[in-house]
Design a protein around this motif. Sequence first.
Motif, PDB file in Angstrom:
ATOM      1  N   GLY A  26     -11.556  -3.467   5.874  1.00 63.28           N
ATOM      2  CA  GLY A  26     -10.546  -4.248   5.164  1.00 63.28           C
ATOM      3  C   GLY A  26      -9.602  -4.888   6.157  1.00 63.28           C
ATOM      4  N   VAL A  27      -8.307  -4.713   5.936  1.00 67.20           N
ATOM      5  CA  VAL A  27      -7.300  -5.281   6.828  1.00 67.20           C
ATOM      6  C   VAL A  27      -7.395  -4.567   8.171  1.00 67.20           C
ATOM      7  CG1 VAL A  27      -4.837  -5.657   7.173  1.00 67.20           C
ATOM      8  CG2 VAL A  27      -5.809  -5.825   4.881  1.00 67.20           C
ATOM      9  N   LYS A  28      -7.568  -5.323   9.236  1.00 70.99           N
ATOM     10  CA  LYS A  28      -7.800  -4.742  10.561  1.00 70.99           C
ATOM     11  C   LYS A  28      -6.523  -4.322  11.275  1.00 70.99           C
ATOM     12  CE  LYS A  28     -12.270  -5.338  10.614  1.00 70.99           C
ATOM     13  NZ  LYS A  28     -13.236  -4.275  10.802  1.00 70.99           N
ATOM     14  N   GLN A  29      -5.386  -4.903  10.910  1.00 69.55           N
ATOM     15  CA  GLN A  29      -4.131  -4.480  11.520  1.00 69.55           C
ATOM     16  C   GLN A  29      -2.972  -4.849  10.612  1.00 69.55           C
ATOM     17  OE1 GLN A  29      -4.174  -6.494  15.316  1.00 69.55           O
ATOM     18  NE2 GLN A  29      -2.772  -8.064  14.582  1.00 69.55           N
ATOM     19  N   ASP A  39       4.666  -2.718   6.300  1.00 70.12           N
ATOM     20  CA  ASP A  39       3.835  -3.334   5.263  1.00 70.12           C
ATOM     21  C   ASP A  39       2.991  -2.316   4.502  1.00 70.12           C
ATOM     22  OD1 ASP A  39       4.800  -5.830   6.019  1.00 70.12           O
ATOM     23  OD2 ASP A  39       3.179  -6.153   7.464  1.00 70.12           O
ATOM     24  N   VAL A  40       2.961  -1.062   4.981  1.00 69.67           N
ATOM     25  CA  VAL A  40       2.159  -0.023   4.337  1.00 69.67           C
ATOM     26  C   VAL A  40       2.972   0.617   3.222  1.00 69.67           C
ATOM     27  CG1 VAL A  40       0.960   2.174   4.667  1.00 69.67           C
ATOM     28  CG2 VAL A  40       0.886   0.422   6.460  1.00 69.67           C
ATOM     29  N   GLU A  41       2.429   0.555   2.009  1.00 74.01           N
ATOM     30  CA  GLU A  41       3.107   1.156   0.858  1.00 74.01           C
ATOM     31  C   GLU A  41       2.860   2.658   0.800  1.00 74.01           C
ATOM     32  OE1 GLU A  41       3.171   0.697  -3.967  1.00 74.01           O
ATOM     33  OE2 GLU A  41       2.699  -1.027  -2.718  1.00 74.01           O
ATOM     34  N   ASP A  42       1.596   3.073   0.919  1.00 78.08           N
ATOM     35  CA  ASP A  42       1.277   4.492   0.940  1.00 78.08           C
ATOM     36  C   ASP A  42      -0.105   4.719   1.538  1.00 78.08           C
ATOM     37  OD1 ASP A  42      -0.398   3.673  -1.092  1.00 78.08           O
ATOM     38  OD2 ASP A  42       0.329   5.079  -2.579  1.00 78.08           O
ATOM     39  N   VAL A  43      -0.418   5.987   1.729  1.00 78.23           N
ATOM     40  CA  VAL A  43      -1.698   6.403   2.308  1.00 78.23           C
ATOM     41  C   VAL A  43      -2.320   7.419   1.366  1.00 78.23           C
ATOM     42  CG1 VAL A  43      -2.832   7.500   4.274  1.00 78.23           C
ATOM     43  CG2 VAL A  43      -0.838   6.046   4.646  1.00 78.23           C
ATOM     44  N   VAL A  44      -3.613   7.233   1.079  1.00 79.41           N
ATOM     45  CA  VAL A  44      -4.315   8.177   0.205  1.00 79.41           C
ATOM     46  C   VAL A  44      -5.624   8.605   0.866  1.00 79.41           C
ATOM     47  CG1 VAL A  44      -3.329   7.283  -1.936  1.00 79.41           C
ATOM     48  CG2 VAL A  44      -5.450   6.325  -1.079  1.00 79.41           C
ATOM     49  N   ALA A  45      -6.037   9.817   0.545  1.00 78.64           N
ATOM     50  CA  ALA A  45      -7.328  10.323   1.007  1.00 78.64           C
ATOM     51  C   ALA A  45      -8.332  10.100  -0.108  1.00 78.64           C
ATOM     52  CB  ALA A  45      -7.221  11.797   1.343  1.00 78.64           C
ATOM     53  N   VAL A  69      -7.184   5.766   3.220  1.00 78.83           N
ATOM     54  CA  VAL A  69      -6.946   4.392   2.793  1.00 78.83           C
ATOM     55  C   VAL A  69      -5.459   4.098   2.905  1.00 78.83           C
ATOM     56  CG1 VAL A  69      -7.135   2.720   0.915  1.00 78.83           C
ATOM     57  CG2 VAL A  69      -8.921   4.449   1.223  1.00 78.83           C
ATOM     58  N   LEU A  70      -5.142   3.101   3.720  1.00 80.69           N
ATOM     59  CA  LEU A  70      -3.768   2.640   3.842  1.00 80.69           C
ATOM     60  C   LEU A  70      -3.604   1.477   2.876  1.00 80.69           C
ATOM     61  CD1 LEU A  70      -4.811   3.366   7.004  1.00 80.69           C
ATOM     62  CD2 LEU A  70      -2.381   3.086   7.299  1.00 80.69           C
ATOM     63  N   ARG A  71      -2.744   1.648   1.876  1.00 81.69           N
ATOM     64  CA  ARG A  71      -2.528   0.592   0.885  1.00 81.69           C
ATOM     65  C   ARG A  71      -1.287  -0.205   1.272  1.00 81.69           C
ATOM     66  NH1 ARG A  71      -3.733   3.933  -4.625  1.00 81.69           N
ATOM     67  NH2 ARG A  71      -1.804   4.926  -3.979  1.00 81.69           N
ATOM     68  N   LEU A  72      -1.484  -1.505   1.395  1.00 78.28           N
ATOM     69  CA  LEU A  72      -0.389  -2.382   1.804  1.00 78.28           C
ATOM     70  C   LEU A  72       0.382  -2.870   0.586  1.00 78.28           C
ATOM     71  CD1 LEU A  72      -2.275  -4.434   4.536  1.00 78.28           C
ATOM     72  CD2 LEU A  72      -0.930  -2.344   4.798  1.00 78.28           C
ATOM     73  N   ARG A  73       1.585  -3.332   0.818  1.00 74.42           N
ATOM     74  CA  ARG A  73       2.458  -3.786  -0.273  1.00 74.42           C
ATOM     75  C   ARG A  73       1.896  -4.992  -1.024  1.00 74.42           C
ATOM     76  NH1 ARG A  73       6.853  -0.742   0.308  1.00 74.42           N
ATOM     77  NH2 ARG A  73       7.486  -0.092   2.392  1.00 74.42           N
ATOM     78  N   ASP A  74       1.073  -5.807  -0.348  1.00 74.56           N
ATOM     79  CA  ASP A  74       0.512  -6.999  -1.004  1.00 74.56           C
ATOM     80  C   ASP A  74      -0.803  -6.711  -1.743  1.00 74.56           C
ATOM     81  OD1 ASP A  74      -1.308  -6.707   1.048  1.00 74.56           O
ATOM     82  OD2 ASP A  74      -0.802  -8.589   2.054  1.00 74.56           O
ATOM     83  N   GLY A  75      -1.205  -5.432  -1.826  1.00 75.06           N
ATOM     84  CA  GLY A  75      -2.395  -5.062  -2.572  1.00 75.06           C
ATOM     85  C   GLY A  75      -3.658  -4.903  -1.722  1.00 75.06           C
ATOM     86  N   ARG A  76      -3.618  -5.367  -0.490  1.00 66.50           N
ATOM     87  CA  ARG A  76      -4.782  -5.207   0.380  1.00 66.50           C
ATOM     88  C   ARG A  76      -4.833  -3.770   0.915  1.00 66.50           C
ATOM     89  NH1 ARG A  76      -4.190  -9.279   4.940  1.00 66.50           N
ATOM     90  NH2 ARG A  76      -2.088  -8.458   4.878  1.00 66.50           N
ATOM     91  N   GLN A 106       0.429  10.197   9.677  1.00 68.95           N
ATOM     92  CA  GLN A 106       1.639  10.430   8.888  1.00 68.95           C
ATOM     93  C   GLN A 106       2.889  10.342   9.757  1.00 68.95           C
ATOM     94  OE1 GLN A 106       0.617  14.252   7.274  1.00 68.95           O
ATOM     95  NE2 GLN A 106      -0.127  13.369   5.341  1.00 68.95           N
ATOM     96  N   VAL A 107       2.823  10.884  10.973  1.00 71.08           N
ATOM     97  CA  VAL A 107       3.975  10.830  11.882  1.00 71.08           C
ATOM     98  C   VAL A 107       4.313   9.379  12.214  1.00 71.08           C
ATOM     99  CG1 VAL A 107       4.730  11.358  14.240  1.00 71.08           C
ATOM    100  CG2 VAL A 107       3.659  13.138  12.844  1.00 71.08           C
ATOM    101  N   HIS A 108       3.289   8.592  12.569  1.00 78.00           N
ATOM    102  CA  HIS A 108       3.523   7.179  12.897  1.00 78.00           C
ATOM    103  C   HIS A 108       4.055   6.405  11.688  1.00 78.00           C
ATOM    104  CE1 HIS A 108       1.201   7.870  16.607  1.00 78.00           C
ATOM    105  NE2 HIS A 108       1.843   6.807  17.048  1.00 78.00           N
ATOM    106  N   LEU A 109       3.498   6.680  10.518  1.00 75.08           N
ATOM    107  CA  LEU A 109       3.953   5.984   9.306  1.00 75.08           C
ATOM    108  C   LEU A 109       5.410   6.337   9.000  1.00 75.08           C
ATOM    109  CD1 LEU A 109       3.328   4.196   6.856  1.00 75.08           C
ATOM    110  CD2 LEU A 109       2.509   6.243   5.686  1.00 75.08           C
ATOM    111  N   ASN A 110       5.760   7.604   9.113  1.00 75.58           N
ATOM    112  CA  ASN A 110       7.137   8.009   8.847  1.00 75.58           C
ATOM    113  C   ASN A 110       8.107   7.378   9.835  1.00 75.58           C
ATOM    114  OD1 ASN A 110       6.448   9.521   6.614  1.00 75.58           O
ATOM    115  ND2 ASN A 110       6.307  11.436   7.755  1.00 75.58           N
TER     116      ASN A 110
END
Length: 150
Positions: free
Chosen positions: A85-88, A93-99, A109-116, A137-141
Amino acid sequence: MASDYRFSQPLIARLLGFFLAGLGVLVFLLTAAVGLFALPVVVLTVGVVLAVVAVFVGGALLTRNGTVVRLDDEGYQVRFVRGAGVKQARWKDVEDVVATTVADERCVVLRLRDGRTTTIPVRALAGSPDAFVKDLQVHLNKGHGYRRLN
């Protein structure tokens, strides 16, 4: 601080095995063609030499230190993963992360705010899948400005 993840050794070994099997089939077909069509032996010699060169080049390409996933303070980058999907993207821009599981493979799966989305198969990466998820998770936080409380 940036974290780099490469392909796992079992995945590299499997890819190299497929590559070697394919080269073996090609050399067999070339040998059969030389025998059936009375081609000069030099054709087979050149084919075998090219196959040996391909083994070394293919092995070097598969085992080089190519980074597949890079996590840094600003965001992430994914390379060499077909269907990711989105390569970078930036962490903001990341809304949330799901397994999830895709084709019987454990993925993040990293879900972005724009739906990608960006899909990363964690078993394809070197190291522990759980350690990768914790690092992610550390980097996202950090990217969202959250501080981890001890």
